[in-house]
Design a protein around this motif. Structure first.
Motif, mmCIF file in Angstrom:
data_model
loop_
_atom_site.group_PDB
_atom_site.id
_atom_site.type_symbol
_atom_site.label_atom_id
_atom_site.label_comp_id
_atom_site.label_asym_id
_atom_site.label_seq_id
_atom_site.Cartn_x
_atom_site.Cartn_y
_atom_site.Cartn_z
ATOM 1 N N GLN A 71 0.846 -1.208 0.000
ATOM 2 C CA GLN A 71 0.000 0.000 0.000
ATOM 3 C C GLN A 71 0.877 1.253 0.000
ATOM 4 O O GLN A 71 0.625 2.209 -0.738
ATOM 5 C CB GLN A 71 -0.900 -0.019 1.249
ATOM 6 C CG GLN A 71 -1.774 1.200 1.412
ATOM 7 C CD GLN A 71 -2.720 1.375 0.228
ATOM 8 O OE1 GLN A 71 -3.433 0.447 -0.134
ATOM 9 N NE2 GLN A 71 -2.690 2.554 -0.401
ATOM 10 N N THR A 74 2.279 1.776 -3.341
ATOM 11 C CA THR A 74 1.251 2.302 -4.250
ATOM 12 C C THR A 74 1.067 3.805 -4.011
ATOM 13 O O THR A 74 0.993 4.600 -4.958
ATOM 14 C CB THR A 74 -0.082 1.538 -4.032
ATOM 15 O OG1 THR A 74 0.182 0.143 -4.193
ATOM 16 C CG2 THR A 74 -1.156 1.965 -5.005
ATOM 17 N N ASP A 75 1.048 4.198 -2.744
ATOM 18 C CA ASP A 75 0.912 5.631 -2.422
ATOM 19 C C ASP A 75 2.103 6.422 -2.962
ATOM 20 O O ASP A 75 1.951 7.542 -3.460
ATOM 21 C CB ASP A 75 0.820 5.839 -0.901
ATOM 22 C CG ASP A 75 -0.519 5.349 -0.340
ATOM 23 O OD1 ASP A 75 -1.455 5.128 -1.132
ATOM 24 O OD2 ASP A 75 -0.612 5.159 0.893
ATOM 25 N N PHE A 78 1.526 6.936 -6.552
ATOM 26 C CA PHE A 78 0.528 8.008 -6.740
ATOM 27 C C PHE A 78 1.221 9.375 -6.677
ATOM 28 O O PHE A 78 0.935 10.261 -7.475
ATOM 29 C CB PHE A 78 -0.537 7.995 -5.631
ATOM 30 C CG PHE A 78 -1.542 6.868 -5.709
ATOM 31 C CD1 PHE A 78 -1.668 6.070 -6.830
ATOM 32 C CD2 PHE A 78 -2.384 6.625 -4.629
ATOM 33 C CE1 PHE A 78 -2.608 5.047 -6.882
ATOM 34 C CE2 PHE A 78 -3.323 5.610 -4.669
ATOM 35 C CZ PHE A 78 -3.431 4.816 -5.799
ATOM 36 N N GLN A 112 -5.636 -4.993 -7.638
ATOM 37 C CA GLN A 112 -6.349 -3.794 -7.144
ATOM 38 C C GLN A 112 -5.420 -2.580 -7.140
ATOM 39 O O GLN A 112 -5.801 -1.494 -7.572
ATOM 40 C CB GLN A 112 -6.839 -4.027 -5.712
ATOM 41 C CG GLN A 112 -8.083 -4.878 -5.618
ATOM 42 C CD GLN A 112 -8.312 -5.373 -4.176
ATOM 43 O OE1 GLN A 112 -7.754 -4.829 -3.221
ATOM 44 N NE2 GLN A 112 -9.106 -6.423 -4.041
ATOM 45 N N ASN A 113 -4.193 -2.795 -6.642
ATOM 46 C CA ASN A 113 -3.246 -1.674 -6.599
ATOM 47 C C ASN A 113 -2.914 -1.189 -8.010
ATOM 48 O O ASN A 113 -2.857 0.012 -8.272
ATOM 49 C CB ASN A 113 -1.967 -2.075 -5.862
ATOM 50 C CG ASN A 113 -2.194 -2.192 -4.359
ATOM 51 O OD1 ASN A 113 -3.144 -1.595 -3.822
ATOM 52 N ND2 ASN A 113 -1.351 -2.951 -3.680
ATOM 53 N N GLU A 115 -4.739 -1.423 -10.703
ATOM 54 C CA GLU A 115 -5.881 -0.727 -11.307
ATOM 55 C C GLU A 115 -5.988 0.708 -10.770
ATOM 56 O O GLU A 115 -6.251 1.649 -11.521
ATOM 57 C CB GLU A 115 -7.171 -1.503 -11.057
ATOM 58 C CG GLU A 115 -8.246 -0.920 -11.919
ATOM 59 C CD GLU A 115 -9.469 -1.798 -12.083
ATOM 60 O OE1 GLU A 115 -9.625 -2.780 -11.333
ATOM 61 O OE2 GLU A 115 -10.276 -1.460 -12.963
ATOM 62 N N ARG A 116 -5.731 0.869 -9.469
ATOM 63 C CA ARG A 116 -5.784 2.226 -8.891
ATOM 64 C C ARG A 116 -4.658 3.095 -9.479
ATOM 65 O O ARG A 116 -4.832 4.285 -9.728
ATOM 66 C CB ARG A 116 -5.681 2.147 -7.364
ATOM 67 C CG ARG A 116 -6.974 1.545 -6.762
ATOM 68 C CD ARG A 116 -6.768 1.045 -5.347
ATOM 69 N NE ARG A 116 -6.320 2.079 -4.444
ATOM 70 C CZ ARG A 116 -5.309 1.939 -3.576
ATOM 71 N NH1 ARG A 116 -4.638 0.817 -3.481
ATOM 72 N NH2 ARG A 116 -4.987 2.925 -2.787
ATOM 73 N N ALA A 119 -5.693 4.187 -12.956
ATOM 74 C CA ALA A 119 -6.727 5.240 -12.893
ATOM 75 C C ALA A 119 -6.067 6.576 -12.532
ATOM 76 O O ALA A 119 -6.383 7.627 -13.111
ATOM 77 C CB ALA A 119 -7.792 4.859 -11.868
ATOM 78 N N ARG A 120 -5.132 6.534 -11.584
ATOM 79 C CA ARG A 120 -4.450 7.773 -11.159
ATOM 80 C C ARG A 120 -3.582 8.325 -12.306
ATOM 81 O O ARG A 120 -3.477 9.536 -12.496
ATOM 82 C CB ARG A 120 -3.573 7.442 -9.948
ATOM 83 C CG ARG A 120 -3.044 8.647 -9.222
ATOM 84 C CD ARG A 120 -4.122 9.275 -8.349
ATOM 85 N NE ARG A 120 -3.518 10.088 -7.326
ATOM 86 C CZ ARG A 120 -3.790 9.994 -6.018
ATOM 87 N NH1 ARG A 120 -4.695 9.144 -5.579
ATOM 88 N NH2 ARG A 120 -3.187 10.774 -5.152
ATOM 89 N N HIS A 153 -8.267 -0.409 -19.608
ATOM 90 C CA HIS A 153 -7.100 0.477 -19.424
ATOM 91 C C HIS A 153 -6.179 0.378 -20.635
ATOM 92 O O HIS A 153 -5.770 -0.728 -21.004
ATOM 93 C CB HIS A 153 -6.330 0.101 -18.156
ATOM 94 C CG HIS A 153 -7.120 0.324 -16.920
ATOM 95 N ND1 HIS A 153 -7.316 1.582 -16.385
ATOM 96 C CD2 HIS A 153 -7.809 -0.531 -16.137
ATOM 97 C CE1 HIS A 153 -8.076 1.485 -15.299
ATOM 98 N NE2 HIS A 153 -8.394 0.211 -15.129
#
Ligand code: FDA
Length: 319
Positions: A71, A74-75, A78, A112-113, A115-116, A119-120, A153
């Motif tokens: 996580q 992933t952040d 981002f 999930q990570n 895909e996020r 999207a970002r 995507h």
């Protein structure tokens, strides 16, 4: 032999603890790593962009051990995407490793990570390249790539390692699906039933895959986007002058415009060649890694060119 030992060390926790404790190790590594912070990386983006070079940013990390670490990674990605989004003139995209965002822990969590992240990236009008790691992760990486494509995507590309026997089949399939592909020789230690043991065979396969990618770019009319963020199908990622000359010659003969492919190199390696290709009118992208998890990346750079070890030793004597 030395290459295998250095790749073994790149994965050994005891060696990581030892080496990262030496200040001269960071001095050597910083030839290949832009810095530890996002600001360092963005400064390098601007410096390279000013020379006409595009960038892909890698917030270093791989093989996270817990969902919380995945996580956090992933952040961090981002934050890199947001920095590019906040600077519309920055000609850059992002590279990630799937084991960084949980592939070694749980494929669903990783999906999930990912895909996020895609999207970002879309919100920030940029593109994500998935690095390719060692063979325990090859199928899983390709499967997750296709899963993202099925979900609609399109701002995502892959990498292929020419040292793998399977590379030709993977490349043909992905080019058919209009995947943008970074072609590399391969940086890990693989057994002889998976990868060509001889360098000459890897080089020959690299040229064959280059042809397939260039033909794919021609057939699909792909071009580098004007903002320098989304590449055409072929990214020829090598510092090997013979491979680069082959790609230029084949593309020219086939009638591919210069922006129908790009050349990629690593930060700190063959800057002269990077600048020469820009002068010749080719798109060039430099892979810029940054962050505190530099140890495995750095050890793979030593393994590629044992002469780098002398540079390491020289820094030790500089105190
Ligand atoms: P080769 O190893 O034959 O080197 C050719 C010449 O380049 C050498 O003679 C030397 O002059 C110079 N050179 C190469 N490596 C050097 C180094 N470390 N230090 C100094 N000089 C060096 N791998 C992977 O498995 N998965 C991935 O996702 C990626 N991603 C990636 C992105 C980009 C942009 C690049 C350029 C490379 C990768 N790689 C990678 C690494 C790749 O697989 C390979 O290990 C290195 O690029 C070295 O191979 P070359 O093609 O440069 O040829």
């Amino acid at each position: 032999m030395l290459r295998s030992f250095l790749i073994y060390l790149s994965k050994a926790a005891w060696a990581q603890n030892l080496v990262t404790g030496w200040s001269f190790a960071w001095r050597t590594a910083s030839r290949f790593v832009a810095g530890t912070k996002l600001e360092d990386a963005m400064r390098v983006v601007h410096e390279l962009n000013a020379k006409g070079i595009n960038v892909t940013l890698d917030h270093l990390g791989e093989h996270t051990n817990t969902p919380e670490e995945a996580q956090q990674a992933t952040d961090d990605i981002f934050a890199t995407l947001d920095a590019l989004g906040a600077d519309a003139n920055a000609r850059g995209n992002v590279s990630i490793k799937l084991t960084q965002i949980g592939l070694g822990l749980d494929e669903n969590l990783c999906a999930q990570n990912l895909e996020r992240i895609l999207a970002r990236a879309k919100q920030n009008k940029t593109f994500v390249r998935v690095d390719i790691e060692d063979t325990p992760y090859t199928d899983k990486t390709i499967n997750l790539y296709y899963k993202m494509r099925e979900k609609g995507h399109t701002n995502v590309g892959m990498a292929v390692q020419a040292y793998l026997y399977r590379a030709e089949a993977d490349t043909r399939r992905m080019v058919e699906d209009k995947t943008t592909i970074r072609l590399v020789k391969g940086a890990y230690q693989e057994p002889a039933d998976k990868a060509f043991p001889k360098k000459a065979d890897v080089d020959a396969n690299y040229d064959l895959l280059t042809k397939i990618l260039i033909d794919g770019s021609l057939a699909n009319h792909t071009r580098l986007s004007r903002d320098g963020r989304v590449p055409a199908i072929p990214a020829i990622a090598s510092h090997d002058e013979k491979r680069i000359a082959f790609a230029k010659q084949y593309a020219d003969k086939a009638g591919l415009p210069k922006d129908g492919l790009e050349f990629q190199m690593l930060y700190g390696i063959r800057r002269d060649l990077q600048e020469l290709l820009v002068q010749e009118g080719y798109p060039v992208r430099v892979y810029v890694p940054f962050g505190t998890h530099w140890y495995p990346y750095f050890m793979r750079r030593l393994a590629e060119r044992p002469a780098n070890i002398w540079f390491f030793i020289t820094n030790f004597f500089k105190g």
